[in-house]
Design a protein around this motif. Structure first.
Motif, PDB file in Angstrom:
ATOM      1  N   GLY A  35       0.815  -1.214   0.000  1.00 47.70           N
ATOM      2  CA  GLY A  35       0.000   0.000   0.000  1.00 47.70           C
ATOM      3  C   GLY A  35       0.838   1.247   0.000  1.00 47.70           C
ATOM      4  O   GLY A  35       2.057   1.222  -0.181  1.00 47.70           O
ATOM      5  N   SER A  36       0.175   2.354   0.228  1.00 43.97           N
ATOM      6  CA  SER A  36       0.833   3.655   0.232  1.00 43.97           C
ATOM      7  C   SER A  36       1.610   3.844   1.530  1.00 43.97           C
ATOM      8  O   SER A  36       1.120   3.513   2.614  1.00 43.97           O
ATOM      9  N   ALA A  37       2.808   4.398   1.423  1.00 47.63           N
ATOM     10  CA  ALA A  37       3.655   4.588   2.600  1.00 47.63           C
ATOM     11  C   ALA A  37       3.186   5.745   3.474  1.00 47.63           C
ATOM     12  O   ALA A  37       3.492   5.796   4.658  1.00 47.63           O
ATOM     13  N   PHE A  38       2.436   6.677   2.891  1.00 49.20           N
ATOM     14  CA  PHE A  38       1.982   7.847   3.634  1.00 49.20           C
ATOM     15  C   PHE A  38       0.468   7.969   3.557  1.00 49.20           C
ATOM     16  O   PHE A  38      -0.138   7.652   2.532  1.00 49.20           O
ATOM     17  N   PHE A  60      -2.751  20.064   6.770  1.00 57.83           N
ATOM     18  CA  PHE A  60      -3.021  18.634   6.853  1.00 57.83           C
ATOM     19  C   PHE A  60      -1.791  17.922   7.383  1.00 57.83           C
ATOM     20  O   PHE A  60      -0.687  18.456   7.376  1.00 57.83           O
ATOM     21  N   ILE A  61      -2.030  16.729   7.897  1.00 61.52           N
ATOM     22  CA  ILE A  61      -0.978  15.945   8.539  1.00 61.52           C
ATOM     23  C   ILE A  61      -0.654  14.739   7.665  1.00 61.52           C
ATOM     24  O   ILE A  61      -1.539  13.999   7.257  1.00 61.52           O
ATOM     25  N   LEU A  62       0.624  14.565   7.372  1.00 60.66           N
ATOM     26  CA  LEU A  62       1.098  13.436   6.580  1.00 60.66           C
ATOM     27  C   LEU A  62       1.777  12.459   7.543  1.00 60.66           C
ATOM     28  O   LEU A  62       2.679  12.845   8.281  1.00 60.66           O
ATOM     29  N   THR A  63       1.323  11.196   7.555  1.00 59.25           N
ATOM     30  CA  THR A  63       1.833  10.186   8.483  1.00 59.25           C
ATOM     31  C   THR A  63       2.488   9.044   7.718  1.00 59.25           C
ATOM     32  O   THR A  63       1.915   8.538   6.756  1.00 59.25           O
ATOM     33  N   ASN A  64       3.677   8.645   8.149  1.00 62.47           N
ATOM     34  CA  ASN A  64       4.363   7.490   7.575  1.00 62.47           C
ATOM     35  C   ASN A  64       3.744   6.235   8.188  1.00 62.47           C
ATOM     36  O   ASN A  64       3.947   5.938   9.362  1.00 62.47           O
ATOM     37  N   VAL A  65       2.964   5.487   7.394  1.00 61.81           N
ATOM     38  CA  VAL A  65       2.297   4.282   7.895  1.00 61.81           C
ATOM     39  C   VAL A  65       3.013   3.012   7.466  1.00 61.81           C
ATOM     40  O   VAL A  65       2.505   1.915   7.675  1.00 61.81           O
ATOM     41  N   SER A  66       4.192   3.150   6.871  1.00 61.44           N
ATOM     42  CA  SER A  66       4.952   1.965   6.456  1.00 61.44           C
ATOM     43  C   SER A  66       5.659   1.353   7.659  1.00 61.44           C
ATOM     44  O   SER A  66       5.494   1.815   8.789  1.00 61.44           O
ATOM     45  N   LEU A  67       6.451   0.347   7.402  1.00 60.39           N
ATOM     46  CA  LEU A  67       7.128  -0.377   8.480  1.00 60.39           C
ATOM     47  C   LEU A  67       8.506   0.171   8.831  1.00 60.39           C
ATOM     48  O   LEU A  67       9.059  -0.181   9.871  1.00 60.39           O
ATOM     49  N   THR A  68       9.077   0.990   7.951  1.00 59.47           N
ATOM     50  CA  THR A  68      10.425   1.504   8.192  1.00 59.47           C
ATOM     51  C   THR A  68      10.507   2.979   7.823  1.00 59.47           C
ATOM     52  O   THR A  68       9.496   3.630   7.614  1.00 59.47           O
ATOM     53  N   PHE A  69      11.722   3.491   7.718  1.00 57.86           N
ATOM     54  CA  PHE A  69      11.963   4.878   7.348  1.00 57.86           C
ATOM     55  C   PHE A  69      11.439   5.168   5.946  1.00 57.86           C
ATOM     56  O   PHE A  69      11.463   4.314   5.073  1.00 57.86           O
ATOM     57  N   ASN A  70      10.975   6.398   5.735  1.00 57.16           N
ATOM     58  CA  ASN A  70      10.559   6.859   4.416  1.00 57.16           C
ATOM     59  C   ASN A  70      10.782   8.349   4.314  1.00 57.16           C
ATOM     60  O   ASN A  70      10.895   9.046   5.329  1.00 57.16           O
ATOM     61  N   THR A  71      10.836   8.840   3.099  1.00 60.99           N
ATOM     62  CA  THR A  71      10.908  10.274   2.843  1.00 60.99           C
ATOM     63  C   THR A  71       9.844  10.620   1.820  1.00 60.99           C
ATOM     64  O   THR A  71       9.292   9.749   1.159  1.00 60.99           O
ATOM     65  N   PHE A  72       9.550  11.911   1.707  1.00 59.09           N
ATOM     66  CA  PHE A  72       8.609  12.349   0.690  1.00 59.09           C
ATOM     67  C   PHE A  72       9.116  13.625   0.050  1.00 59.09           C
ATOM     68  O   PHE A  72       9.982  14.310   0.596  1.00 59.09           O
ATOM     69  N   LYS A  73       8.560  13.923  -1.093  1.00 61.70           N
ATOM     70  CA  LYS A  73       8.926  15.130  -1.827  1.00 61.70           C
ATOM     71  C   LYS A  73       7.644  15.758  -2.365  1.00 61.70           C
ATOM     72  O   LYS A  73       6.804  15.067  -2.938  1.00 61.70           O
TER      73      LYS A  73
END
Length: 112
Positions: A35-38, A60-73
């Motif tokens: 699924g989507s990481a955020f 709005f709030i962006l949440t990292n819902v993945s299992l490990t580290f992530n970044t966004f742009k």
């Protein structure tokens, strides 16, 4: 770094680069993430029934819902609307699982 450490680092970086470019599934602690990481709350930011010349603000709030580290742009907005929006946030860098980032969107309509 020693030759061994440099080689190991290069292998890991190449593996990570391949995973990111090809979109391989994320596996952490034996669990596979799909699924989507955020996730954004709210899911959509819509500006409607606005007055020209007035400034509108939404967060709005962006949440990292993945299992490990992530970044966004944040991608660039289309040229037809980029002059009306200002997006600001404190760059969080690598976000651990469960971390959030607040993103502010300011809308200044010049035409109706």
């Amino acid at each position: 770094l020693s030759k061994f450490e440099s080689d190991a680092r290069a292998r890991v970086q190449a593996s990570q680069r391949t995973r990111l470019m090809e979109g391989q599934t994320q596996v952490a602690a034996g669990k596979t993430f799909h699924g989507s990481a955020f996730v954004a709350k709210p899911e959509k930011v819509v500006f409607k029934d606005f007055d020209v010349g007035r400034e509108y603000h939404h967060r709005f709030i962006l949440t990292n819902v993945s299992l490990t580290f992530n970044t966004f742009k944040i991608l660039n907005l289309p040229d037809s609307v980029c002059d009306f929006f200002e997006i600001s946030y404190e760059k969080p860098g690598r976000m651990s699982a469960g971390m959030t980032c607040a993103i502010d969107v300011r809308f200044r309509p010049a035409v109706n």
